[in-house]
Write a protein that holds these residues in place. Structure first.
Motif, short mmCIF file in Angstrom:
data_model
loop_
_atom_site.label_atom_id
_atom_site.label_comp_id
_atom_site.label_asym_id
_atom_site.label_seq_id
_atom_site.Cartn_x
_atom_site.Cartn_y
_atom_site.Cartn_z
N PHE A 72 0.89 -1.12 0.18
CA PHE A 72 0.00 0.02 -0.13
C PHE A 72 1.03 1.31 0.00
O PHE A 72 1.75 1.33 0.85
N LEU A 73 0.62 2.00 -0.88
CA LEU A 73 1.67 3.48 -1.15
C LEU A 73 0.77 4.62 -0.92
O LEU A 73 -0.42 4.71 -1.42
N VAL A 74 1.26 5.46 -0.16
CA VAL A 74 0.61 7.00 -0.04
C VAL A 74 1.81 7.96 -0.26
O VAL A 74 2.81 7.81 0.52
N GLU A 75 1.66 8.70 -1.15
CA GLU A 75 2.85 9.74 -1.42
C GLU A 75 2.53 11.10 -0.61
O GLU A 75 1.46 11.62 -0.54
N ASP A 76 3.69 11.65 0.03
CA ASP A 76 3.67 12.87 0.87
C ASP A 76 4.96 13.34 0.76
O ASP A 76 6.04 12.92 1.28
N ASP A 77 5.07 14.63 -0.18
CA ASP A 77 6.26 15.01 -0.32
C ASP A 77 6.68 16.36 0.81
O ASP A 77 7.36 17.16 0.45
N GLU A 78 5.78 16.36 1.86
CA GLU A 78 5.77 17.63 2.72
C GLU A 78 7.54 17.49 3.60
O GLU A 78 8.01 18.64 3.67
N LEU A 79 7.77 16.29 3.98
CA LEU A 79 9.27 16.19 4.17
C LEU A 79 9.93 15.04 3.69
O LEU A 79 9.31 14.27 3.22
N PRO A 80 11.29 15.33 3.64
CA PRO A 80 12.08 14.20 2.88
C PRO A 80 12.26 12.85 3.74
O PRO A 80 13.31 12.48 3.86
N LEU A 81 11.18 12.33 4.06
CA LEU A 81 11.04 11.14 4.85
C LEU A 81 10.25 10.12 4.37
O LEU A 81 9.38 10.44 3.55
N ILE A 82 10.79 9.01 4.62
CA ILE A 82 9.83 7.76 4.22
C ILE A 82 9.55 6.77 5.47
O ILE A 82 10.56 6.44 6.24
N ASP A 83 8.31 6.39 5.65
CA ASP A 83 7.90 5.40 6.70
C ASP A 83 7.40 4.30 6.15
O ASP A 83 6.54 4.26 5.25
N LEU A 84 7.88 3.21 6.59
CA LEU A 84 7.47 1.82 5.80
C LEU A 84 7.23 1.03 7.19
O LEU A 84 7.69 0.78 8.10
N SER A 85 6.03 0.34 7.05
CA SER A 85 5.41 -0.53 8.01
C SER A 85 5.11 -1.88 7.40
O SER A 85 4.56 -1.60 6.55
N VAL A 86 5.16 -2.93 8.18
CA VAL A 86 4.89 -4.27 7.94
C VAL A 86 3.84 -4.89 8.79
O VAL A 86 4.07 -4.73 9.89
N MET A 242 2.12 -11.11 4.95
CA MET A 242 2.53 -9.85 5.22
C MET A 242 1.89 -8.74 4.35
O MET A 242 1.45 -9.06 3.24
N MET A 243 1.79 -7.63 4.93
CA MET A 243 1.23 -6.50 4.17
C MET A 243 2.29 -5.44 4.44
O MET A 243 2.78 -5.18 5.71
N VAL A 244 2.61 -4.57 3.59
CA VAL A 244 3.53 -3.57 3.44
C VAL A 244 2.77 -2.23 3.25
O VAL A 244 2.06 -2.07 2.36
N GLY A 245 3.20 -1.42 4.08
CA GLY A 245 2.55 0.28 3.93
C GLY A 245 3.64 1.04 3.90
O GLY A 245 4.71 1.02 4.79
N VAL A 246 3.75 2.10 2.75
CA VAL A 246 4.86 2.93 2.72
C VAL A 246 4.03 4.40 2.66
O VAL A 246 3.34 4.66 1.50
N VAL A 247 4.67 5.07 3.29
CA VAL A 247 3.87 6.74 3.30
C VAL A 247 5.14 7.72 3.16
O VAL A 247 6.32 7.47 4.13
N GLY A 248 5.31 8.79 2.37
CA GLY A 248 6.53 9.54 2.53
C GLY A 248 6.80 10.18 1.11
O GLY A 248 6.14 10.04 0.07
#
Length: 713
Positions: A72-86, A242-248
């Motif tokens: 699952f992907l959610v783009e968020d360019d507010e800060l140069p960070l990436i959060d990944l959760s499983v 497994m499910m992987v979520g990434v926002v950032g």
């Protein structure tokens, strides 16, 4: 690479500066507005507020890898960070009772032990140098892992993160450390009144032997092996689970390739079947007490089994729950706390879990003397909700407060993604939250009363009180036969500790009498003794390996101790009497934990002065002779506090040279053999005291005491 890092740091600093400027401008506006109101006050209903900006919920893009991992992907360019959760389909529910604790220990050691390619120290340095984090954990119904990194470090750290999930090292020393920490937690589980209440109420509802009510014990932790961790990880950390979520801040096309390359190495495996046993629950009233003598108020929980999230009535039940116990506006708070003044705190919830039924409970903290009165007041409010329709304004206010609080569940991109993953894991539709909100809006006055009548059973609630039995008195007997719950912590390794020791009773009596006369002169009365000493503690848990403190202790026989300890951090004062006590430091006082109070009582009773005072009540046995470092001793076995104590007595002088006993070490979760050696006996007013004492624990020196003086009262 280094230039890019500095650039990103500068961007983040510039962003913070812009935020501070906005905050300063906002403060100025607020101050100006405040000054303006001095000249022209307005009623609250005359104020005009601009509409809030609507939160733009982001789109969630999904795709599935060949090994079954759903992304699952959610783009968020507010800060140069990436959060990944499983999210990982596993949990403590899968662990047999005899190995309770295995899931949580596995989840912790996966991270603390590092991976085969990146051992713990190496991994920690890598993350520290990049201001990144990686975490893993396993709860009762699910497992999880997360990674938070700067955008520029994502491609480098992603393979390391996957390696940690796929190939954890699970080193034995980290397993032992985690087991030790779990045991330490077990040793403290009876310290907090609320924690006792929540735990024991859960066991009343689900059954103490069920997977939902069981406890992690010293013995279950000892049963866990490294092989268990390896197998538990291997069975569940597979692609199908497994499910992987990434926002950032990322490019979707690029990150898809990165995720596919990294996670494709994980074996597909078989999807774990989460087995949640059915609960055989019978509605009936019980009244239960946990005696906690060191408190002066009662913590009360009462209720019964709850429901499931899949119930169509879920939104209506939650509105009913808000009416009854929804914070400051709930009836319990308004009536029991505000109107009647019976509670320090009052609360409640009708829980509807996803995988197994939740609990309905209401609770209150009240004075010991008003325990029954508070219980009656809560029951009355539950019945009132069943018998009387609520008022239209009450429903309106509850809905407004409830719905306004719901907005914070979707106030960030991270929260949107987290909710989506949670719904997917629990097999709820993506719009489950919207359906719930709509259900809340459509709930009527009649619905609230029907839900109370259908789901609440005030005459068949299980009532649990954690409080001071002596202060509560007979208040609880009106509800039925009081079941007193034993919360003592089972201690492994006690087999045979209290059995009678074979020996010569006549010689034992003569030897004990000689020892008693040597310590307390036959014509001397002992009521109290004060000792000043310098005590040095040794061991790996002591900073620097050793620490010396000054101790003044007064023992008032038969059952009171006052102790003052001068430490580098200040003075600690301990007072104990009759099974309970207090500890004070820097002007703050707190109750002595029951376990520590019990340890003090046992220490007092087995000490040679107490043995000499109570010699007529003891049944000693002579069990032979033993030579220690060239000295012949007569061995004396005495049972004290249901435990066998051995004294080695000098047959000439009658002074004890050694005392041996077995004691449970709660931090280690095991029995240790303790030996105390006495020498340099001094006599004051007919009372003898050993001015030198050395304590050994399992053969290692643990403490050394040098007595400066003893004063007899």
């Amino acid at each position: 690479m280094q230039t890019d890092k500095k650039s990103n740091v500068n961007l983040m600093n510039q962003s913070r500066e812009r935020m501070m400027k906005r905050f300063t401008s906002l403060v100025v506006l607020i101050l100006c507005a405040g000054l303006a109101t001095v000249h022209a006050q307005k009623r609250y209903d005359e104020l005009n507020f601009p509409e809030l900006n609507e939160f733009q919920r982001p789109e969630v893009e999904t795709f599935t890898l060949e090994n079954g991992i759903k992304v699952f992907l959610v783009e968020d360019d507010e800060l140069p960070l990436i959060d990944l959760s499983v999210n990982i389909r596993t949990g403590g529910v899968l662990v047999p009772n005899e190995k309770a604790g295995l899931a949580s220990i596995t989840g912790s050691v996966i991270r603390s032990g590092g991976s085969e390619n990146y051992p713990a120290d190496t991994l920690n340095k890598i993350l520290e140098n990049r201001a990144a984090s990686m975490e893993t954990g396993i709860g009762f119904t699910s497992g999880g892992a997360s990674m938070n990194v700067l955008k520029e470090d994502f491609s480098e750290l992603l393979p390391i993160f996957v390696d940690l999930l796929q190939n954890p090292a699970l080193p034995q020393e980290k397993i032992e450390l985690e087991k030790k920490q779990v045991k330490s937690s077990i040793s403290r589980r009876n310290d907090n009144q609320q924690q006792i209440g929540s735990r024991e109420f859960e066991r009343l509802i689900y059954g103490e032997d069920s997977v939902y009510g069981r406890l992690t014990e010293y013995e279950t932790v000892d049963n866990i092996t490294r092989e268990d961790l390896v197998n538990f990880h291997g069975d569940h950390f597979v692609g199908a689970n497994m499910m992987v979520g990434v926002v950032g801040d990322f490019d979707a096309d690029q990150i898809k390739k990165q995720l596919s390359n990294a996670f494709s190495s994980i074996e597909a495996g078989q999807k774990t079947a989460l087995d949640f046993p059915e609960i055989d629950y019978e509605f009936n009233r019980t009244i239960n007490l946990v005696d906690k003598p060191d408190v002066n108020q009662s913590y009360v929980l009462m209720g019964h089994i709850g429901g499931l999230r899949s119930n169509p009535d879920y939104p209506k039940v939650q509105v009913m729950n808000e009416v009854l116990s929804g914070g400051f506006s709930g009836r319990l708070f308004q009536v029991v706390r505000t109107d009647l003044g019976l509670a320090y705190a009052v609360f409640g919830s009708y829980e509807m879990n996803t995988f197994y039924p939740g609990q309905f409970y209401t609770g209150v903290m009240t004075k010991s003397s008003t325990t029954a009165e508070a219980i009656d007041a809560i029951i009355e409010q539950i019945k009132r909700l069943q018998e009387e329709p609520i008022q239209p304004e009450e429903l309106r206010d509850v809905k407004d407060q409830f719905l306004n609080s719901m907005v914070f569940r979707y106030d960030s991109y991270e929260e949107v993604l987290s909710r989506r993953l949670s719904n997917e894991y629990r097999e709820l539709p993506p719009d489950a939250f919207e359906e719930f909100i709509e259900g809340v809006r459509n709930t009527t006055i009649e619905d609230v009363q029907k839900m109370a009548q259908k789901y609440l059973k005030p005459d068949s609630m299980q009532i649990l009180v954690v409080g001071n039995k002596q202060e509560i008195g007979d208040q609880l007997e009106k509800y039925g036969t009081v079941n007193e719950i034993d919360i003592s912590i089972p201690q492994p390794g006690q087999d045979g500790a209290g059995e009678e020791v074979a020996g010569d009773a006549q010689k034992g009596r003569a030897l004990l009498d000689k020892m008693s006369d040597a310590i307390i002169a036959p014509d001397q009365q002992l009521d109290s003794v004060t000792v000043e000493a310098e005590v040095t503690q040794f061991g790996s848990n002591v900073p620097g390996g050793s620490m010396t403190v000054q101790v003044t202790q007064t023992v008032d026989y038969p059952d009171a101790i006052t102790q003052t300890v001068e430490t580098p951090n200040g003075t600690i004062t301990l007072n104990y009497e009759g099974g309970k006590g207090t500890m004070s430091m820097m002007g703050q006082e707190r109750p002595l934990p029951p376990q520590q109070a019990q340890s003090l009582r046992e220490s007092l009773n087995r000490k040679y002065l107490a043995v000499a005072l109570n010699s007529d009540e003891l049944n000693p046995r002579f069990i032979g002779m033993e030579e220690v470092e060239g000295t012949q001793y007569a061995k004396l076995s005495i049972k004290i506090n249901d435990k066998n104590i051995t004294y080695l007595v000098d047959p000439e002088s009658g002074y004890p040279g050694i005392m041996r006993y077995q004691q449970f070490n709660p931090q280690e979760g095991s029995q240790v053999h303790v030996e105390e050696r006495y020498s340099n006996w001094q006599t004051v007013n007919g009372i003898s005291y050993a001015y030198s004492e050395t304590t050994f624990s399992d053969g290692e020196k643990a403490a050394e005491s040098v007595i400066k003086s003893h004063e007899v009262h």
